[in-house]
Design a protein around this motif. Structure first.
Motif, mmCIF file in Angstrom:
data_model
loop_
_atom_site.group_PDB
_atom_site.id
_atom_site.type_symbol
_atom_site.label_atom_id
_atom_site.label_comp_id
_atom_site.label_asym_id
_atom_site.label_seq_id
_atom_site.Cartn_x
_atom_site.Cartn_y
_atom_site.Cartn_z
ATOM 1 N N ALA A 129 0.887 -1.268 -0.105
ATOM 2 C CA ALA A 129 0.150 0.012 -0.113
ATOM 3 C C ALA A 129 0.865 1.271 -0.058
ATOM 4 C CB ALA A 129 -0.961 -0.066 1.072
ATOM 5 N N ILE A 130 2.235 1.218 -0.238
ATOM 6 C CA ILE A 130 3.033 2.375 -0.020
ATOM 7 C C ILE A 130 3.148 3.322 -1.414
ATOM 8 C CG2 ILE A 130 5.415 3.301 0.431
ATOM 9 C CD1 ILE A 130 5.884 0.918 2.293
ATOM 10 N N GLY A 131 3.148 2.403 -2.342
ATOM 11 C CA GLY A 131 3.188 2.986 -3.566
ATOM 12 C C GLY A 131 2.206 4.050 -3.934
ATOM 13 N N ILE A 132 1.406 3.804 -4.895
ATOM 14 C CA ILE A 132 0.219 4.742 -5.426
ATOM 15 C C ILE A 132 -0.556 5.138 -4.439
ATOM 16 C CG2 ILE A 132 -1.625 5.262 -7.040
ATOM 17 C CD1 ILE A 132 0.015 3.439 -9.032
ATOM 18 N N PRO A 133 -1.257 4.212 -3.530
ATOM 19 C CA PRO A 133 -2.209 4.768 -2.422
ATOM 20 C C PRO A 133 -1.338 5.676 -1.528
ATOM 21 C CG PRO A 133 -2.302 2.295 -2.821
ATOM 22 C CD PRO A 133 -1.081 2.683 -3.515
ATOM 23 N N TYR A 134 -0.332 5.379 -0.984
ATOM 24 C CA TYR A 134 0.192 6.242 0.262
ATOM 25 C C TYR A 134 0.695 7.458 -0.542
ATOM 26 C CZ TYR A 134 3.460 8.152 3.388
ATOM 27 O OH TYR A 134 4.309 9.251 4.181
ATOM 28 N N PHE A 135 1.369 7.532 -1.564
ATOM 29 C CA PHE A 135 1.845 8.648 -1.951
ATOM 30 C C PHE A 135 0.760 9.643 -2.716
ATOM 31 C CE2 PHE A 135 6.180 6.209 -2.588
ATOM 32 C CZ PHE A 135 6.565 6.763 -1.451
ATOM 33 N N THR A 136 -0.359 8.980 -3.142
ATOM 34 C CA THR A 136 -1.455 9.842 -3.524
ATOM 35 C C THR A 136 -2.009 10.514 -2.390
ATOM 36 O OG1 THR A 136 -2.046 8.207 -5.433
ATOM 37 C CG2 THR A 136 -3.670 9.595 -4.664
ATOM 38 N N ALA A 137 -2.342 9.679 -1.327
ATOM 39 C CA ALA A 137 -2.862 10.422 -0.034
ATOM 40 C C ALA A 137 -1.885 11.357 0.532
ATOM 41 C CB ALA A 137 -3.253 9.100 1.009
ATOM 42 N N TYR A 138 -0.641 11.211 0.405
ATOM 43 C CA TYR A 138 0.335 12.095 1.004
ATOM 44 C C TYR A 138 0.348 13.412 0.169
ATOM 45 C CZ TYR A 138 4.675 14.257 2.598
ATOM 46 O OH TYR A 138 5.654 15.039 3.058
ATOM 47 N N ARG A 139 0.384 13.242 -1.186
ATOM 48 C CA ARG A 139 0.237 14.560 -2.088
ATOM 49 C C ARG A 139 -1.074 15.304 -1.797
ATOM 50 N NH1 ARG A 139 0.773 15.177 -8.666
ATOM 51 N NH2 ARG A 139 0.600 17.394 -8.243
ATOM 52 N N ALA A 140 -2.256 14.503 -1.861
ATOM 53 C CA ALA A 140 -3.495 15.217 -1.375
ATOM 54 C C ALA A 140 -3.525 15.908 -0.146
ATOM 55 C CB ALA A 140 -4.521 14.347 -1.275
ATOM 56 N N LEU A 141 -2.856 15.295 0.748
ATOM 57 C CA LEU A 141 -3.060 15.754 2.303
ATOM 58 C C LEU A 141 -1.996 17.064 2.358
ATOM 59 C CD1 LEU A 141 -3.806 12.731 4.337
ATOM 60 C CD2 LEU A 141 -5.476 14.579 3.756
ATOM 61 N N VAL A 142 -0.552 16.742 2.088
ATOM 62 C CA VAL A 142 0.445 17.678 2.369
ATOM 63 C C VAL A 142 0.732 18.656 1.255
ATOM 64 C CG1 VAL A 142 2.784 17.669 2.765
ATOM 65 C CG2 VAL A 142 1.435 15.826 3.691
ATOM 66 N N HIS A 143 0.612 18.280 -0.009
ATOM 67 C CA HIS A 143 1.026 19.111 -1.238
ATOM 68 C C HIS A 143 -0.259 20.282 -1.677
ATOM 69 C CE1 HIS A 143 4.956 17.602 -1.416
ATOM 70 N NE2 HIS A 143 4.735 16.653 -1.333
ATOM 71 N N LYS A 144 -1.354 19.496 -1.568
ATOM 72 C CA LYS A 144 -2.338 20.097 -1.955
ATOM 73 C C LYS A 144 -3.408 20.799 -0.824
ATOM 74 C CE LYS A 144 -1.486 19.150 -6.061
ATOM 75 N NZ LYS A 144 -1.220 20.333 -7.193
#
Length: 106
Positions: free
Chosen positions: A91-106
């Motif tokens: 779950a680290i690849g696309i799911p984690y990095f997508t959530a991280y980008r949405a929560l932190v970068h956006k």
């Protein structure tokens, strides 16, 4: 890097591809699966980041992860921390990095 798959993430885009509703239509035969966690079986010439026996996760595969084994480029294979199990690693690849980008970068 040849990886024995222990867990594979299921991403929405893979469901869309299987259903034929995604813009990209892969050539057949096609094996879905981008996010994998498992153990390195062997590595190709020049691979130095991981070795046989390492626990790893991927952010992309060359041959698809819904399989017993998958092949991934060295730059898409990362060591899996001991604190994480294979299911968490998948779950680290696309799911984690997508959530991280949405929560932190956006």
């Amino acid at each position: 890097v040849l990886i024995r798959v222990h867990a594979c993430g299921v991403n929405p885009v893979e469901a869309y591809i299987r259903a034929g509703t995604y813009a990209r239509k892969p050539t057949l035969p096609y094996t879905p699966g981008t996010d994998v966690a498992g153990v390195v079986e062997t590595v190709g010439e020049g691979v130095v980041a991981v070795k046989a026996g390492d626990r790893v996760f991927t952010t992309a595969t060359e041959s698809g992860g819904y399989a017993e084994f998958t092949v991934a480029a060295e730059d898409c294979v990362h060591k899996l921390p001991e604190a994480l199990d294979f299911t968490q690693g998948a779950a680290i690849g696309i799911p984690y990095f997508t959530a991280y980008r949405a929560l932190v970068h956006k």
